[in-house]
Scaffold this motif. Structure first.
Motif, PDB file in Angstrom:
ATOM      1  N   GLY A  79       0.859  -1.188   0.000  1.00 42.23           N
ATOM      2  CA  GLY A  79       0.000   0.000   0.000  1.00 42.23           C
ATOM      3  C   GLY A  79       0.888   1.227   0.000  1.00 42.23           C
ATOM      4  N   LYS A 137       1.939 -13.825  -1.625  1.00 45.87           N
ATOM      5  CA  LYS A 137       1.408 -13.666  -0.272  1.00 45.87           C
ATOM      6  C   LYS A 137       2.389 -14.228   0.770  1.00 45.87           C
ATOM      7  CE  LYS A 137      -2.422 -15.401   2.510  1.00 45.87           C
ATOM      8  NZ  LYS A 137      -3.531 -16.328   2.489  1.00 45.87           N
ATOM      9  N   PHE A 182     -10.575   0.995   6.504  1.00 46.39           N
ATOM     10  CA  PHE A 182      -9.176   1.330   6.771  1.00 46.39           C
ATOM     11  C   PHE A 182      -8.934   1.291   8.267  1.00 46.39           C
ATOM     12  CE2 PHE A 182      -9.161   6.244   7.253  1.00 46.39           C
ATOM     13  CZ  PHE A 182     -10.523   6.303   7.480  1.00 46.39           C
TER      14      PHE A 182
HETATM   15  C1  FAD Z   1     -13.140   5.374   1.861  1.00 46.98           C
HETATM   16  C2  FAD Z   1     -11.771   5.778   2.317  1.00 46.98           C
HETATM   17  C3  FAD Z   1     -11.323   7.053   2.051  1.00 46.98           C
HETATM   18  C4  FAD Z   1     -10.057   7.447   2.477  1.00 46.98           C
HETATM   19  N1  FAD Z   1      -9.622   8.714   2.210  1.00 46.98           N
HETATM   20  C5  FAD Z   1      -8.380   9.097   2.578  1.00 46.98           C
HETATM   21  C6  FAD Z   1      -7.911  10.390   2.270  1.00 46.98           C
HETATM   22  O1  FAD Z   1      -8.595  11.206   1.699  1.00 46.98           O
HETATM   23  N2  FAD Z   1      -6.652  10.712   2.664  1.00 46.98           N
HETATM   24  C7  FAD Z   1      -5.841   9.844   3.335  1.00 46.98           C
HETATM   25  O2  FAD Z   1      -4.701  10.187   3.660  1.00 46.98           O
HETATM   26  N3  FAD Z   1      -6.277   8.595   3.628  1.00 46.98           N
HETATM   27  C8  FAD Z   1      -7.516   8.201   3.276  1.00 46.98           C
HETATM   28  N4  FAD Z   1      -7.945   6.950   3.568  1.00 46.98           N
HETATM   29  C9  FAD Z   1      -7.066   6.071   4.349  1.00 46.98           C
HETATM   30  C10 FAD Z   1      -5.992   5.437   3.486  1.00 46.98           C
HETATM   31  O3  FAD Z   1      -6.608   4.655   2.528  1.00 46.98           O
HETATM   32  C11 FAD Z   1      -5.040   4.624   4.348  1.00 46.98           C
HETATM   33  O4  FAD Z   1      -4.456   5.460   5.308  1.00 46.98           O
HETATM   34  C12 FAD Z   1      -3.920   3.982   3.557  1.00 46.98           C
HETATM   35  O5  FAD Z   1      -4.398   3.375   2.392  1.00 46.98           O
HETATM   36  C13 FAD Z   1      -3.176   2.961   4.388  1.00 46.98           C
HETATM   37  O6  FAD Z   1      -2.198   2.381   3.578  1.00 46.98           O
HETATM   38  P1  FAD Z   1      -1.383   1.089   4.024  1.00 46.98           P
HETATM   39  O7  FAD Z   1      -0.279   0.920   3.063  1.00 46.98           O
HETATM   40  O8  FAD Z   1      -1.027   1.198   5.441  1.00 46.98           O
HETATM   41  O9  FAD Z   1      -2.396  -0.135   3.984  1.00 46.98           O
HETATM   42  P2  FAD Z   1      -3.155  -0.857   2.798  1.00 46.98           P
HETATM   43  O10 FAD Z   1      -3.530   0.072   1.714  1.00 46.98           O
HETATM   44  O11 FAD Z   1      -4.232  -1.674   3.388  1.00 46.98           O
HETATM   45  O12 FAD Z   1      -2.041  -1.805   2.173  1.00 46.98           O
HETATM   46  C14 FAD Z   1      -1.628  -3.021   2.753  1.00 46.98           C
HETATM   47  C15 FAD Z   1      -1.107  -3.913   1.647  1.00 46.98           C
HETATM   48  O13 FAD Z   1      -0.528  -5.063   2.247  1.00 46.98           O
HETATM   49  C16 FAD Z   1      -0.796  -6.171   1.452  1.00 46.98           C
HETATM   50  N5  FAD Z   1      -0.705  -7.379   2.280  1.00 46.98           N
HETATM   51  C17 FAD Z   1      -1.421  -7.652   3.377  1.00 46.98           C
HETATM   52  N6  FAD Z   1      -1.087  -8.861   3.867  1.00 46.98           N
HETATM   53  C18 FAD Z   1      -0.133  -9.353   3.068  1.00 46.98           C
HETATM   54  C19 FAD Z   1       0.610 -10.552   3.060  1.00 46.98           C
HETATM   55  N7  FAD Z   1       0.388 -11.511   3.964  1.00 46.98           N
HETATM   56  N8  FAD Z   1       1.510 -10.738   2.099  1.00 46.98           N
HETATM   57  C20 FAD Z   1       1.751  -9.779   1.167  1.00 46.98           C
HETATM   58  N9  FAD Z   1       1.059  -8.623   1.116  1.00 46.98           N
HETATM   59  C21 FAD Z   1       0.132  -8.414   2.068  1.00 46.98           C
HETATM   60  C22 FAD Z   1      -2.206  -5.914   0.951  1.00 46.98           C
HETATM   61  O14 FAD Z   1      -2.539  -6.666  -0.194  1.00 46.98           O
HETATM   62  C23 FAD Z   1      -2.172  -4.414   0.722  1.00 46.98           C
HETATM   63  O15 FAD Z   1      -1.835  -4.091  -0.610  1.00 46.98           O
HETATM   64  C24 FAD Z   1      -9.221   6.522   3.159  1.00 46.98           C
HETATM   65  C25 FAD Z   1      -9.687   5.244   3.402  1.00 46.98           C
HETATM   66  C26 FAD Z   1     -10.949   4.865   3.002  1.00 46.98           C
HETATM   67  C27 FAD Z   1     -11.412   3.479   3.296  1.00 46.98           C
END
Ligand code: FAD
Length: 802
Positions: A13, A173, A322
């Protein structure tokens, strides 16, 4: 696929991609990211992409500022577009408290160099003309607010990382993470096993599951969240420029232009946690079913605030999950007790915070420490006491309060009481009004007739004023009693205990029966702790410091462990009371046949108080004559009744944290995370006076401390008496010298003993003349502040030391 790597980042992500990029940026190229599907397959792909700097925590706000400025750099490096729209934004205030909060934020931004502005209704009408201004007092305008393309930005991070040598393995994964005896990790994936020196959990929606693969509980919970994109709206597409963002905290909404229409999202009170039993592995690029009922009240409010919405059709509804930590801040850093395992999850605003999170984690991994205080996002700010049962209600509370006014004296109620000491019912019967610290209930004050049983949240002097004044007077005039439970405590035992402490602590390690105060420094000279070291024997020491920092400190101790001494976190295994005030010696005498008069300032003794075996230390944070008395928690109630009953003829009174924080101001004593924090060095805060340059030990941070000694830092710590009205300094208010912002407050409050408003601040060294006259902005008004150097109580220290 690569089978060995220095770092395996799990999760592609925006956060994982940012971590990967920052590792390469800081010089590690043998790093890889492992993603179970395509990049962005968790929360990232469906985010609204908004970003902003506003955050109640100053360090988080600075990291958000870093993140936003990083996007242009990413575009330049990669040639890719992040789809940036720097349109600016306003956060509306419809009541005085909310306006006060924005004014206080603006004041902080002055010394942070952020160009925000308080604007009135007329200006709001020009900036955001679709807003119905009925009842709006003003707003905070931030030119940095904007939005971007979530997918484009994640891919830009990924490309920049690849350019720096990183590898990305998609459709791979991770199914297990197994630690080898040497501390490295076997990361088992569906495509084979990768041997990694370090693992980073950036698995977002699946962070709980990935953490569990290593036996780690990750305290976060996913929440459902929804935003609506409208059809085209003439009032929007006929404008010459893009409509800015509008945050309407009263309506729990954020709004921005999306194409030729608008996009509006809600932090609704009837919110719903998602995937309570765990995130399904099959969840991927999909949305949750629309649930407009949940946001019905918010939509109705929005129709009134932004009337154009009422006539616009709904083009699409985006409803996805999220993750949040209990306080809404990210969970970053080395997971305590698990070698080479790092957390980069719980990031609820990935596009405001992801860059800062990546930078801090990369610094931590590569350089061993971050450039600033990261307490607000440190995964170790929660202890072993945290459970899913605590996390879920706190996360719900945090989501519901996302747009609420947050007050400096506010105590949030969800999941409480969680941890209590044996004194809980006795103190409650005495009127205790409870606060909350690191999962523990701590008495803020004791309500008597006429005092409120709940302290009303406010930016001004609170209704706990009378109770606090009464408790301060009880201590200064007689004897007060309070628990010592909320100190972090460690026991250090063994043949190497003294030598180990000499290396870890910068100060002098005391001889048997004595105590010393000492800073603990990072290798680069940041303040990592302010400790009291008590020597019970040459092979047994007790350390006390901040209760909330106990996991952080313990993690550091374990990283620097010695084979010949045992360091144990005994914060909850040793408790007791502190008694303070001119009659505290009489009280102690009345409770023990042991010699009390012979106990000098900074002595420590094993004694029997009543029938309880205790460790007694002659020291008090109140700055008065006083003793800290430690015992086994099983003995605490017995000890209480001994002290309490013996104290009755002396008018003994319980006092809470509100009185304590007032009392310490009389002697300008600093407190952890206010005056003393990793943001500052020992010499900046005056803690250098406790460094022992004489000791023949290369203690951690020595070179940096020596350098500071040779060239004193540019800023220094001063105390002010402030010409305040109904509000005192809290923290981070700007200090104006000769009309310019030249410093900021670290903390402050009201000295009930002296009847003065006091501020502690950092200012340029050349201005700390002892007679400095300055102005401090409190609640939007500049207040005269005059430097004071003589303590307001016991100026010659005779009460405290005598
Ligand atoms: C409707 C909505 C609107 C939002 N609007 C905003 C906004 O305007 N501004 C803002 O800053 N934030 C916003 N957010 C929040 C934002 O989406 C999150 O803060 C952000 O996406 C978090 O990113 P991340 O990389 O931590 O997690 P994620 O995006 O969840 O990424 C985690 C990744 O890990 C991978 N993964 C998990 N387990 C495994 C495994 N075992 N092996 C390999 N890969 C794995 C997954 O496939 C995924 O791709 C919003 C969220 C939502 C739901």
């Amino acid at each position: 696929m690569k089978t060995t790597t220095r770092v395996a980042v799990i999760g592609g992500g925006v956060v994982g991609a940012s971590v990967l990029y920052h590792l390469t940026k800081l010089g590690w190229s043998d790093v890889m990211l492992i993603e179970r599907s395509e990049l962005t397959s968790g929360s990232t792909w469906h985010a609204a992409g908004g970003f902003h700097t506003l955050n109640g925590d100053t360090n988080m706000a600075a990291l958000q500022g870093y993140t936003i400025k990083l996007y242009k750099e990413l575009e330049e490096i990669t040639g890719m577009s992040c789809g940036l729209h720097h349109v600016g934004g306003v956060t509306l205030a419809d009541n005085q408290d909310r306006f006060d909060m924005l004014v206080a934020e603006r004041a902080k931004h002055r010394y942070m160099g952020l160009e925000t502005e308080i604007v009135g209704p007329e200006e709001i009408a020009k900036i955001a003309p679709i807003t119905n201004l009925d009842g709006i007092i003003g707003a905070l305008y931030d030119p940095l607010d904007g939005h971007l393309d979530p997918s484009g930005t994640t891919h830009a991070y990924a490309k920049a990382a690849r350019m720096g040598g990183a590898t990305i393995e998609t459709h791979c994964k991770v199914v297990e993470t197994n630690q080898r005896p040497d501390g490295t990790w076997d990361v088992v994936t569906e495509k084979g096993t990768i041997h990694a020196e370090h693992v980073v959990n950036a698995a977002g929606l699946w962070a709980r599951e990935v953490g569990a693969m290593a036996g780690i509980y990750t305290p976060l919970h996913p929440m459902e969240h929804q935003y609506i994109v409208t059809d085209d709206i003439p009032e929007i597409y006929e404008r010459d420029s893009e409509h800015p963002h509008v945050m309407d905290p009263a309506g729990e909404s954020y709004l921005r232009q999306e194409g030729r229409g608008l996009c509006i999202g809600f932090y609704e009170k009837p919110c719903k946690p998602w995937a309570v039993d765990g995130t399904p592995w099959e969840f991927g690029h999909e949305l949750l079913p629309d649930d407009l009922d949940k946001v019905e009240a918010s939509i109705e409010f929005a129709y009134n605030r932004f009337p154009v919405l009422a006539t616009a059709g709904v083009k699409s509804v985006i409803h996805g999950p999220f993750t949040f930590a209990p306080d809404g801040n990210p969970l970053v850093g080395p997971v305590p007790g698990v070698r080479n395992y790092w957390s980069a999850c719980g990031v609820m605003a990935g596009f405001s915070q992801g860059g800062g999170v990546g930078l801090m984690l990369a610094q931590w991994m590569i350089e061993g420490e971050c450039e600033r205080d990261v307490t607000a996002l440190d995964v170790a700010r929660y202890g072993k006491w945290i459970t899913p049962g605590y996390t879920r209600p706190k996360v719900i509370e945090n989501y519901q309060n996302r747009f609420s006014v947050s007050y400096p004296n506010e105590e949030l109620p969800a999941a409480r009481p969680h941890r209590t000491t044996p004194m809980y019912d006795i103190f409650s019967d005495l009127g205790a009004v409870w606060g909350h610290q690191f999962g523990l209930e701590v008495a803020n004050y004791f309500a008597q007739d006429g005092d409120p049983g709940y302290e009303t949240p406010t930016f001004r002097r609170s209704d706990a004023w009378n109770a606090t004044a009464r408790e301060v007077a009880a201590v200064r005039g007689g004897v007060g009693i309070n628990e010592v439970q909320n100190f972090g405590k460690f026991s250090v035992t063994g043949a190497d205990a003294r030598a180990w402490l000499d290396r870890i602590m910068a100060g002098r390690i005391p001889q048997p029966g004595r105590m010393s105060l000492t800073p603990m420094l990072s290798p680069k000279g940041q303040l990592w702790g302010d400790f009291t070291v008590s020597c019970l024997s040459d092979t047994e020491f007790q350390l006390t410091a901040s209760y909330g920092a106990q996991e952080v400190h313990h993690r550091w101790f374990l990283q620097n462990a010695s084979d010949d001494c045992i360091v144990e976190n005994i914060s909850d295994k040793r408790t007791g009371f502190q008694i303070a005030g001119p009659k505290s010696r009489d009280l102690l005498r009345a409770c023990t046949p042991d010699d009390v008069d012979g106990i000098k300032f900074l002595d420590v003794r094993r004694m029997t108080i009543g029938q309880v075996a205790c460790i007694v230390q002659r020291v008090s944070y109140t700055g008065d004559l006083g003793y800290e008395i430690y015992c086994d928690p099983m003995d605490q109630r017995q000890l209480w009744w001994t002290l309490w009953n013996a104290g009755q003829p002396m008018g003994i009174a319980p006092f809470g944290m509100r009185a304590m924080m007032s009392l310490r101001l009389d002697r300008f004593f600093g407190s952890w995370l206010s005056e003393f924090s990793p943001d500052y060095t020992a010499a900046e805060t005056g803690m250098d006076r406790f460094i022992s340059f004489k000791k023949n030990v290369d203690f951690i941070g020595r070179a940096a401390a020596e350098a500071e000694r040779a060239t004193p830092p540019a800023r220094t710590f001063v105390s002010f008496e402030v010409d305040a009205d109904d509000a005192d300094v809290v923290a981070y208010e700007p200090v104006f010298i000769d009309g310019e912002v030249r410093g900021f407050c670290t903390s402050g409050g009201y000295s009930h003993h002296a009847g003065k408003s006091v501020a502690l601040a950092l200012v340029p060294r050349e201005h700390a003349t002892g007679t400095l006259e300055a102005e401090i902005e409190i609640m939007g008004q500049r207040r005269r502040a005059v430097q004071i150097t003589t303590p307001l109580f016991d100026p010659d220290g005779s009460a405290m030391r005598g």
